[in-house]
Enzyme design. Structure first.
Site, short mmCIF file in Angstrom:
data_model
loop_
_atom_site.label_atom_id
_atom_site.label_comp_id
_atom_site.label_asym_id
_atom_site.label_seq_id
_atom_site.Cartn_x
_atom_site.Cartn_y
_atom_site.Cartn_z
N CYS A 1 10.33 1.76 1.64
CA CYS A 1 11.32 0.69 1.81
C CYS A 1 12.72 1.27 1.81
O CYS A 1 13.61 0.77 2.49
CB CYS A 1 11.15 -0.36 0.73
N GLY B 1 6.74 -6.30 -0.67
CA GLY B 1 6.10 -6.26 0.64
C GLY B 1 7.08 -6.64 1.72
O GLY B 1 8.29 -6.42 1.59
N GLU C 1 10.73 -7.92 -3.70
CA GLU C 1 11.18 -6.57 -3.34
C GLU C 1 10.69 -6.33 -1.92
O GLU C 1 9.51 -6.05 -1.71
CB GLU C 1 10.57 -5.53 -4.29
N LEU C 2 11.58 -6.49 -0.95
CA LEU C 2 11.13 -6.53 0.45
C LEU C 2 11.59 -5.29 1.22
O LEU C 2 11.89 -4.26 0.64
CB LEU C 2 11.62 -7.82 1.09
N GLU D 1 13.06 -3.22 10.88
CA GLU D 1 12.70 -2.10 10.02
C GLU D 1 11.65 -1.26 10.76
O GLU D 1 10.61 -1.79 11.15
CB GLU D 1 12.11 -2.63 8.70
N TRP E 1 0.80 -1.22 0.00
CA TRP E 1 0.00 0.00 0.00
C TRP E 1 0.84 1.28 0.00
O TRP E 1 0.29 2.36 -0.15
CB TRP E 1 -0.88 0.02 1.27
N LYS F 1 -2.90 -8.71 -7.03
CA LYS F 1 -3.45 -8.79 -5.68
C LYS F 1 -2.81 -7.61 -4.93
O LYS F 1 -1.63 -7.63 -4.59
CB LYS F 1 -3.07 -10.12 -5.01
P1 NAP Z 1 2.87 -6.91 3.51
O1 NAP Z 1 2.04 -7.01 4.71
O2 NAP Z 1 3.86 -7.95 3.25
O3 NAP Z 1 1.85 -6.80 2.28
C1 NAP Z 1 2.30 -6.72 0.95
C2 NAP Z 1 1.32 -7.45 0.08
O4 NAP Z 1 1.39 -8.85 0.37
C3 NAP Z 1 -0.13 -7.06 0.32
O5 NAP Z 1 -0.83 -7.10 -0.90
C4 NAP Z 1 -0.62 -8.14 1.26
O6 NAP Z 1 -2.00 -8.32 1.22
C5 NAP Z 1 0.09 -9.33 0.69
N1 NAP Z 1 0.24 -10.43 1.61
C6 NAP Z 1 0.74 -10.40 2.86
N2 NAP Z 1 0.77 -11.65 3.39
C7 NAP Z 1 0.26 -12.47 2.44
C8 NAP Z 1 0.00 -13.87 2.38
N3 NAP Z 1 0.28 -14.67 3.40
N4 NAP Z 1 -0.56 -14.35 1.23
C9 NAP Z 1 -0.84 -13.53 0.21
N5 NAP Z 1 -0.62 -12.21 0.20
C10 NAP Z 1 -0.08 -11.69 1.31
O7 NAP Z 1 3.67 -5.55 3.45
P2 NAP Z 1 3.12 -4.09 3.74
O8 NAP Z 1 3.09 -3.90 5.19
O9 NAP Z 1 1.87 -3.85 2.98
O10 NAP Z 1 4.26 -3.21 3.05
C11 NAP Z 1 5.33 -2.74 3.74
C12 NAP Z 1 6.58 -3.57 3.47
O11 NAP Z 1 6.86 -3.58 2.07
C13 NAP Z 1 7.78 -2.96 4.14
O12 NAP Z 1 8.59 -3.95 4.67
C14 NAP Z 1 8.45 -2.24 2.98
O13 NAP Z 1 9.82 -1.98 3.21
C15 NAP Z 1 8.21 -3.20 1.87
N6 NAP Z 1 8.38 -2.54 0.56
C16 NAP Z 1 9.41 -2.91 -0.23
C17 NAP Z 1 9.62 -2.28 -1.46
C18 NAP Z 1 10.76 -2.67 -2.36
O14 NAP Z 1 10.71 -2.32 -3.54
N7 NAP Z 1 11.76 -3.38 -1.89
C19 NAP Z 1 8.76 -1.26 -1.85
C20 NAP Z 1 7.72 -0.91 -1.02
C21 NAP Z 1 7.52 -1.57 0.19
P3 NAP Z 1 -2.97 -7.83 2.41
O15 NAP Z 1 -2.93 -6.35 2.41
O16 NAP Z 1 -4.29 -8.39 2.02
O17 NAP Z 1 -2.43 -8.42 3.68
#
Ligand code: NAP
Length: 466
Positions: free
Chosen positions: A268, A212, A234-235, A365, A136, A160
């Site tokens: 991130c 994510g 990309e975490l 983080e 998001w 998704k």
């Molecule tokens: P997140 O909780 O991992 O969610 C990311 C996506 O994964 C969402 O669409 C989420 O859906 C989905 N998801 C989570 N668990 C899942 C599962 N078990 N099965 C299927 N889908 C699943 O991460 P976030 O909190 O939204 O984002 C923040 C993280 O992203 C931070 O760690 C940030 O550093 C990282 N990030 C990395 C980059 C990069 O390019 N390296 C860029 C931006 C952000 P739901 O919303 O439905 O749970």
């Protein structure tokens, strides 16, 4: 209604604006079938028909910039100026691929010495239906980072998106349809987690790109590995922001304040760990504190606001808990600036000092306006601290000597390092990390190559020796 996972909940007012039901298994089946059917003809569409569609999508975004930006601000709270910048960046990425389609996908002759009887070339073919799982924090940019190159390549996309940005997710069905892409080329689904493995296991789905958290990355990469499918991850990150004694401290502080607080610190590649050499530490800290104190927390739609709310109250509560863990582990937490209004998910900027490796929060983080500032004695210790992290996404080195900066950059174990700038996000710079920040690259030629079959075709004289 409140039980629905996909919700638009304004993080500045905490008002629930809309809820959306989860996709059913039948809807998921239909979406995969439609995406696969679309792939079978899209893969044969000439590149010259694909690129104008990407350019048109860029044009549509730009034409309605304010409306698209307001949707970002409504759903995840970023300040409106940054929301507009995200719309522009997304349009730039679409345009980048529109302008370079032929060049990026043209066959490459392979110069051969050992197989000189043949004419060897690599042709670049799409794989099929791809699953994109996106976060998001940059609801448009993250989707476009995958969709633009992969639609250009001839793949089709199932999205998704994060459950708190359903309207931003829906933008893309409409955008790509209006830009002329065929039905099924891009499909957003409000899919529950429980169906992720099912989608990845479908033989028509050929790869998954996830941006994510580490937790989600590990789960989804495991599904992909078990099904023997390509994935990119990309975490998270904990980017080092190294300040050497010969840096221009005033300008460095300005970049530090920005680098830590844009998108309310939820990037991130935020400057999450400031690593400052002893000689300039006190000056840096005093000026940084003053810079952070000058941020204006408030309504993200007000152009004067420079510090947005976090994406949700849950996110703010989680961050507050992490600060408590850091303090419990011996760090000092200093809140900075006037108290932020008690509205929505606004979070008081905080500086953590005295963070040491034994602290349970040291390797975490921190996703919000909390700055970790670490004193080191010299350049060598700065490099050692920069590399003492499970993450390896971006990073910065500030110095008055660009050659020194480039040398130190080579020592930092991350995917991207910028000298005299916070980690930069542009349409024409590749993006990605190492270690727990994931694998694979997005953007530019590197991004499009991730889900392409680099097929070798060798046309050989039938009389050639084996
Ligand atoms: P997140 O909780 O991992 O969610 C990311 C996506 O994964 C969402 O669409 C989420 O859906 C989905 N998801 C989570 N668990 C899942 C599962 N078990 N099965 C299927 N889908 C699943 O991460 P976030 O909190 O939204 O984002 C923040 C993280 O992203 C931070 O760690 C940030 O550093 C990282 N990030 C990395 C980059 C990069 O390019 N390296 C860029 C931006 C952000 P739901 O919303 O439905 O749970």
């Amino acid at each position: 209604m409140n039980d629905m996972a996909y919700q638009t909940l304004n993080p500045f007012t905490n008002e629930l604006v809309a809820s959306f039901p989860d996709a059913t298994k039948e809807e998921v089946d239909d979406a995969i079938a439609t995406a696969h059917d679309a792939f079978l003809s899209w893969r044969r569409a000439p590149i010259s028909t694909r690129t104008p569609m990407l350019a048109r999508a860029a044009e549509l975004l730009r034409a309605d910039r304010r409306r698209y930006a307001e949707l970002l601000t409504l759903e995840m709270g970023k300040v409106i100026g940054e929301a507009e910048a995200e719309v522009d960046l997304s349009a730039d990425i679409l345009q980048y691929y529109a302008d370079r389609g032929e060049e990026l996908l043209k066959p490459e002759p392979v110069p051969v010495a050992y197989a000189s009887e043949g004419q060897v070339q690599i042709v670049k073919e799409p794989l099929g239906v791809l699953l994109a799982v996106e976060p998001w924090n940059f609801p448009y940019y993250q989707v476009v980072r995958v969709a633009a190159p992969q639609l250009l390549a001839g793949n089709t996309i199932l999205l998704k998106h994060a459950s708190n940005v359903p309207r931003c997710a829906a933008v893309f069905d409409d955008l790509f349809e209006r830009a002329g892409f065929p039905d099924g080329a891009f499909t957003n689904l409000y899919r529950p987690h429980t169906l992720t493995k099912y989608v990845i296991n479908d033989p028509r789905v050929r790869g998954v790109a996830l941006t994510g958290s580490e937790e989600a990355g590990a789960i989804i990469a495991t599904y992909a590995a078990t099904a023997i499918k390509k994935s990119t991850l990309e975490l998270g990150g904990a980017d080092p922001f190294v300040v050497l004694e010969d840096a221009d401290i005033d300008k460095t502080v300005d970049w530090a304040v920005f680098g830590r607080h844009w998108n309310a610190g939820q990037v991130c590649v935020s400057a999450k760990r400031m690593i400052v050499v002893d000689e300039v530490f006190d000056e840096f800290l005093a000026k940084y504190r003053a810079g952070v104190a000058a941020l204006q927390a408030g309504d993200p739609l007000d152009p004067k606001t420079t510090l947005a709310p976090l994406s949700s109250q849950d996110a703010a509560d989680r961050l507050a808990e992490q600060v408590q863990v850091a303090v419990g582990g011996g760090a000092a937490a200093e809140t900075v600036g006037p108290p932020v209004p008690s509205l929505g998910a606004l979070f008081q900027p905080t500086i953590l000092t005295g963070m040491v490796p034994g602290n349970p929060a040291y390797y975490q983080e921190l996703f919000g306006p909390v700055s970790t500032i670490i004193r080191v004695k010299d350049e060598a210790e700065a490099i050692a601290v920069a590399n003492d992290s499970p993450f390896g996404l971006g990073g910065s080195v500030f110095t008055g000597d660009p050659a020194r900066g480039a040398r130190v950059a080579r020592e930092i174990d991350t995917g991207m390092v910028f000298v005299n700038h916070p980690t930069m996000v542009k349409a024409d710079i590749p993006f990605g990390g190492v270690k727990h920040s994931g694998y694979g690259r997005e953007l530019t030629n590197l991004g499009i190559q991730e889900f392409i079959n680099k097929k070798v075709i060798d046309v050989v004289d039938i009389d050639a020796p084996f």
